[in-house]
Write a protein that holds these residues in place. Structure first.
Motif, PDB file in Angstrom:
ATOM      1  N   GLY A  25       0.830  -1.208   0.000  1.00 55.61           N
ATOM      2  CA  GLY A  25       0.000   0.000   0.000  1.00 55.61           C
ATOM      3  C   GLY A  25       0.859   1.250   0.000  1.00 55.61           C
ATOM      4  O   GLY A  25       0.526   2.247  -0.634  1.00 55.61           O
ATOM      5  N   TYR A  50       3.129   1.109  -3.647  1.00 61.89           N
ATOM      6  CA  TYR A  50       2.447   1.453  -4.910  1.00 61.89           C
ATOM      7  C   TYR A  50       1.625   2.727  -4.735  1.00 61.89           C
ATOM      8  O   TYR A  50       0.433   2.763  -4.987  1.00 61.89           O
ATOM      9  N   ASP A  61      -5.806   1.264   0.136  1.00 64.40           N
ATOM     10  CA  ASP A  61      -4.860   2.379  -0.026  1.00 64.40           C
ATOM     11  C   ASP A  61      -5.348   3.358  -1.078  1.00 64.40           C
ATOM     12  O   ASP A  61      -6.327   3.120  -1.756  1.00 64.40           O
ATOM     13  N   ILE A  87      -1.722   3.771  -6.750  1.00 66.27           N
ATOM     14  CA  ILE A  87      -1.901   3.766  -8.206  1.00 66.27           C
ATOM     15  C   ILE A  87      -2.994   2.794  -8.658  1.00 66.27           C
ATOM     16  O   ILE A  87      -3.487   2.880  -9.769  1.00 66.27           O
ATOM     17  N   HIS A  93       3.728  -3.964 -12.393  1.00 64.13           N
ATOM     18  CA  HIS A  93       4.492  -2.731 -12.594  1.00 64.13           C
ATOM     19  C   HIS A  93       5.975  -3.047 -12.735  1.00 64.13           C
ATOM     20  O   HIS A  93       6.474  -3.975 -12.107  1.00 64.13           O
ATOM     21  N   THR A 105       9.634  -8.528  -5.819  1.00 66.27           N
ATOM     22  CA  THR A 105       9.973  -9.877  -6.271  1.00 66.27           C
ATOM     23  C   THR A 105       8.792 -10.579  -6.939  1.00 66.27           C
ATOM     24  O   THR A 105       8.945 -11.605  -7.595  1.00 66.27           O
ATOM     25  N   GLY A 140       5.234 -11.547  -2.825  1.00 70.52           N
ATOM     26  CA  GLY A 140       4.488 -11.094  -1.646  1.00 70.52           C
ATOM     27  C   GLY A 140       3.033 -11.522  -1.623  1.00 70.52           C
ATOM     28  O   GLY A 140       2.553 -12.117  -0.652  1.00 70.52           O
ATOM     29  N   ALA A 189       1.554 -13.789  -3.438  1.00 71.75           N
ATOM     30  CA  ALA A 189       1.404 -15.254  -3.488  1.00 71.75           C
ATOM     31  C   ALA A 189       1.496 -15.813  -2.068  1.00 71.75           C
ATOM     32  O   ALA A 189       0.747 -16.725  -1.696  1.00 71.75           O
TER      33      ALA A 189
END
Ligand code: ADP
Length: 669
Positions: free
Chosen positions: A567, A570, A603, A606, A624, A632, A635, A637
Motif C-alpha cells: 500500500g 504502490y 490504499d 496507483i 508494474h 519480487t 508477496g 502469493a
C-alpha cells in the motif's frame, strides 16, 4: 231345398267348412248357409232358409249396393271374385270382411258361393296394439311427407303422422301438428341440420341416424334419431336421451374432476417426495434413503438401483448400488443383464412388465429368485445421454398402480443421475487435488532445496564483495566503486528473493497452530518495524478497532506487513499514502449465508486494472516494472497461501489512479 246330387255334395262341403259360407241362387236368395255363417252374422235357421233374398237379411249391416253389384257381376261373368274387402257394421264398429265369390254351374241351376273371412278382429287387434304402442312408447315416431318446390327440390315436409311423444317434447299434441308443415311447427330443424338430413334421406333413400341437441325454452333436449325413407315420406324415429346424456355428461364431469383431483394428489405426493431429497445425505446414504422412501410409498416388495458394468469376460451385468427387500436395506448383488427385463430397459426398450414377468423372461434367474410377478423400471442416463443403470421395483404379485410408480421412479432416476454425476465429479476432484498436492510438494521441495543451496554462493559473493570494498576502497576509481555498489545491491536483492522463496515454499510444511491474536497488537508491531519507511514516505495508517482472531501469529504478521508495505510502495507521487484498515463480520450468499470476518486493507495508490485480480496473486507476477517499483512478485502469493492456510480467501479490488483494496475473508469459528 234343392234335391240334386251335386247340390247335396256342395251342401255337405259347406256344412263342414269352418269359415262362414253361403250359397245363393240366381235371384240372390239364400239356398244354404252353414253354421259358421249363421253364428257370424247372427242369423237364425228360418232366416237363412226359405230362399229369402240375401240382400234383405241384415241389410243394415252390409254395403248393399256394392254387394249386389258384385254378386250380379259374378253371375253374369260366371267368374270368381277373390279377397274383396267389404265393410261390415257390427256393434257400431266397422269390421273388415274378405269376400270370395264363386259361381257354381250345375246342370239345373247356377249358384253363387260366398265364403266370408272376417279379418276385422285381427286387423283391429293389430291396429289397436299398434296404436297403444305408438301412444305409450317413449320413442318419437313420425312420418313427414316431402313438399317439393317448383325447381324440384324439397322445400319442406308435411307432418302426415306423429305419435304424441314427438310434439310432447315441445309442449304440443299430435292434433296441433298433424297436417302442418315442419316450417310451421319445427322451424329449428332448418338451422340445426335435421331438415338437410331428412331431405338427403328422401333423395338418396339411404337411412341416416344421428344424435343432436335442440334448444327449447332455454333447456337443451338431446335426441337420438333415425331417418328412413318410406314412399314419398320419411319416417323419423327419435328418442329423447336428455336424461341419459345429462347423466353421462355429469358422470364425465365428475370423472374429469376425479381424475384432476387424483392427478393433483399424485402431483402433491410427487412434490413431497422430491422435497424430501435434501434430507437423504449423499452417496450410499442418499441411495438407501431414496429407495426406502420409494418402498414405503409404493409398497413394492423390492426396490433396486443398479449400475451397468462390463465384466472381464465381456458380459454386461447390473451391479446393485442399493437394494430394499420388504422395507429393509439388504446386501448388494450382481446379476447378468442377458435374458432379463433389465436388458430391455438398458437397451432403451420396454420398462413395464406389471405381470407375468417370469413367464415373459423364463431365463431370468433374478426374477425367479425374487419370485417376481411384476416389474417396472426407469433407466438412469448420464449427462452424455448414455444409459448407465436403472432403478426398478419388483413385486411378487401383479403391479396395478403403474402410472404413479412410473412417475415416482422417473423423479428418483433424475435425482439419482445427479447423485451419480456428483459422486463421479467428487472422485475426479479428489484425484486432481491429490495430483496438485503432489505437484505442490514437489515444487516446494525443489524451491526450498534450490533456494537453500543458492544462499551459500550468494553469501560468499556478499562476504567477498564487502571485504574487497573494505580493503581496496582507496585503490578503486569512482566508476569501479559504482559497479561494486551495483554488485552489492544485486546480491542483496537476490538474498531478498531467495528468502521470500524459502518463506513461500516452507509455508506448506509449517504446522498450523492457531493462537487467539489481537490484530491491533499485530498492526502496532508492524508499524514499529516499518517506522523508517512510514516516515520516509510520510504515510498515514488509519486502523479501526480490530478483533482478536485465532491465527498463526507469525503468518498473520507477514500477511499484513506485505499488504501494508505494498500500500505504501504502490503510492501516487502527488499525494501521501493513506492506508485504512478495518474489519467486520459479513455473511456471504455464495457460501449459503455463512459468516466470515472481512479484514479490509485499503490504499489511495496507483491501483490496478480489475482484470488482473487473479494474476497478481500468482508467483512472480508483477504488473508494474522493476524500474518503477522494487519487488519480487512473491508477496501476494505468500498472502494468498497464508489466508488459505487459515481456511479463508483473499480478494483484490483495484481502480487505476484511485487505489487498491485487499479483502481477507476468514470463516467465523
Ligand atoms: P511485488 O514484490 O511486485 O510487490 P507482490 O506479489 O506483492 O509483488 O505484488 C504483485 C503485483 O501486484 C505487484 O507487482 C503490483 O503490480 C501489484 N500490486 C500489489 N499490491 C498493490 C497495491 N497496493 N496497489 C497496486 N498494485 C499492487
Amino acid at each position: 231345398m234343392p234335391t240334386s246330387k251335386n247340390y247335396s255334395a256342395i251342401e255337405k262341403i259347406i256344412a263342414s267348412a269352418h269359415e262362414p259360407m253361403l250359397l245363393l241362387d240366381k235371384a240372390l236368395k239364400v239356398v244354404y248357409s252353414n253354421v259358421a255363417f249363421n253364428n257370424k252374422f247372427s242369423l237364425s235357421e228360418p232366416d237363412s232358409y226359405g230362399r229369402r233374398s240375401f240382400l234383405e237379411i241384415r241389410h243394415d249391416a252390409f254395403d248393399i249396393p256394392t254387394l249386389s253389384k258384385l254378386l250380379l257381376e259374378t253371375l253374369e261373368t260366371k267368374g270368381t271374385i277373390q279377397n274383396y274387402e267389404l265393410r261390415y257394421a257390427k256393434n257400431s264398429e266397422n269390421s273388415k270382411l274378405l269376400l270370395n265369390i264363386d259361381s257354381i254351374e250345375l246342370p239345373e241351376e247356377t249358384f253363387l258361393l260366398l265364403a266370408v273371412n272376417d279379418i276385422s278382429s285381427e286387423a283391429e287387434q293389430l291396429q289397436s296394439f299398434l296404436q297403444s304402442v305408438l301412444n305409450s312408447t317413449n320413442y318419437g315416431i313420425a312420418s313427414y311427407e316431402a313438399v317439393y318446390q317448383k325447381d324440384g327440390t324439397i322445400g319442406d315436409f308435411k307432418i302426415s303422422y306423429t305419435n304424441p311423444e314427438v310434439p310432447r317434447n315441445f309442449g304440443l299434441e299430435p292434433g296441433q301438428v298433424i297436417g302442418k308443415t315442419c316450417r310451421e311447427v319445427y322451424p329449428g330443424i332448418f338451422e340445426n341440420g335435421i331438415f338437410k338430413r331428412m331431405a338427403a334421406c328422401m333423395e338418396t333413400g339411404i337411412p341416416d341416424s344421428y344424435e343432436i341437441s335442440v334448444e327449447h325454452n332455454n333447456t337443451t333436449i338431446w335426441f337420438n334419431a333415425t331417418i328412413e325413407k318410406v314412399g314419398n315420406s320419411v319416417a323419423v324415429t327419435s328418442k329423447n336421451i336428455t336424461q341419459e346424456k345429462t347423466a353421462a355428461l355429469e358422470i364425465e364431469a365428475i370423472n374429469t374432476l376425479l381424475l384432476n383431483k387424483n392427478k393433483e394428489l399424485e402431483q402433491q405426493l410427487l412434490t413431497e417426495f422430491s422435497e424430501s431429497f435434501y434430507s437423504y445425505g449423499s452417496g450410499q446414504d442418499f441411495f438407501n434413503s431414496l429407495l426406502l422412501e420409494i418402498a414405503a410409498k409404493t409398497k413394492m416388495d423390492y426396490v433396486l438401483l443398479g449400475e451397468v458394468i462390463t465384466e472381464e469376460s465381456g458380459e454386461e451385468c447390473i451391479k446393485s448400488v442399493s437394494v430394499i427387500a420388504f422395507g429393509k436395506v439388504t446386501d448388494n448383488f450382481k446379476y447378468l443383464l442377458k435374458g432379463g427385463p433389465c436388458e430391455e430397459v438398458i437397451k432403451g426398450n420396454n420398462t413395464h412388465y406389471p405381470n407375468n414377468s417370469q413367464k415373459l423372461f423364463p431365463d431370468s434367474r433374478t426374477l425367479a429368485e425374487l419370485n417376481a410377478e411384476g416389474y417396472i423400471a426407469h433407466p438412469l442416463v448420464s449427462s452424455s445421454g448414455k444409459i448407465i443403470g436403472l432403478i426398478a421395483v419388483l413385486h411378487q404379485t401383479e403391479i396395478s398402480d403403474i402410472s404413479y410408480i412410473e412417475s415416482l421412479l422417473k423423479i428418483a432416476a433424475k435425482r439419482s443421475e445427479m447423485e451419480f454425476e456428483r459422486l463421479q465429479n467428487e472422485k475426479l476432484l479428489e484425484m486432481k487435488n491429490k495430483e496438485l498436492e503432489r505437484q505442490n510438494i514437489e515444487l516446494a521441495s525443489f524451491a526450498y532445496i534450490s533456494s537453500h543451496d543458492l544462499q551459500e554462493p550468494l553469501r560468499k559473493i556478499q562476504l567477498f564483495a564487502s571485504r574487497i570494498l573494505f580493503r581496496e576502497k582507496s585503490n578503486f576509481s569512482e566508476s569501479s566503486l559504482g559497479y561494486f555498489q551495483s554488485i552489492t545491491n544485486a546480491a542483496n536483492r537476490m538474498q531478498n528473493l531467495i528468502e521470500s522463496l524459502l518463506n513461500y515454499s516452507s509455508m506448506d510444511a509449517s504446522e498450523i497452530h492457531l493462537v487467539p491474536t489481537d490484530l491491533n497488537v499485530v498492526i502496532d508491531e508492524i508499524k514499529n518495524n516499518m517506522i523508517d519507511i512510514i516516515e520516509k514516505r510520510n504515510a498515514r495508517i488509519e486502523v479501526a478497532k480490530l478483533p482478536t482472531l485465532p491465527v498463526i501469529p507469525i503468518q498473520f504478521q507477514q500477511l499484513l506487513t506485505n499488504l501494508i508495505s505494498n500500500g505504501i510502495k504502490y503510492n501516487r507521487e502527488d499525494i501521501d499514502p493513506v492506508i485504512k484498515i478495518n474489519a467486520e463480520i459479513v455473511s456471504l450468499e455464495e457460501f449459503a449465508g455463512k459468516q466470515f470476518w472481512k479484514i479490509n486493507i485499503e490504499d489511495n495508490g496507483i491501483g490496478f486494472q480489475q482484470e488482473y485480480e487473479e494474476k497478481i496473486f500468482e508467483l512472480f507476477k508483477r504488473l508494474h516494472g522493476k524500474t518503477d517499483y522494487e519487488g519480487t512478485g512473491i508477496g501476494l502469493a505468500i498472502c494468498k497461501k497464508i489466508v488459505q492456510k487459515h481456511d479463508g480467501f483473499i480478494r483484490a479490488i483495484g481502480t487505476p489512479g484511485v487505489g487498491a483494496q485487499f479483502l481477507v475473508y476468514l470463516p467465523v469459528k
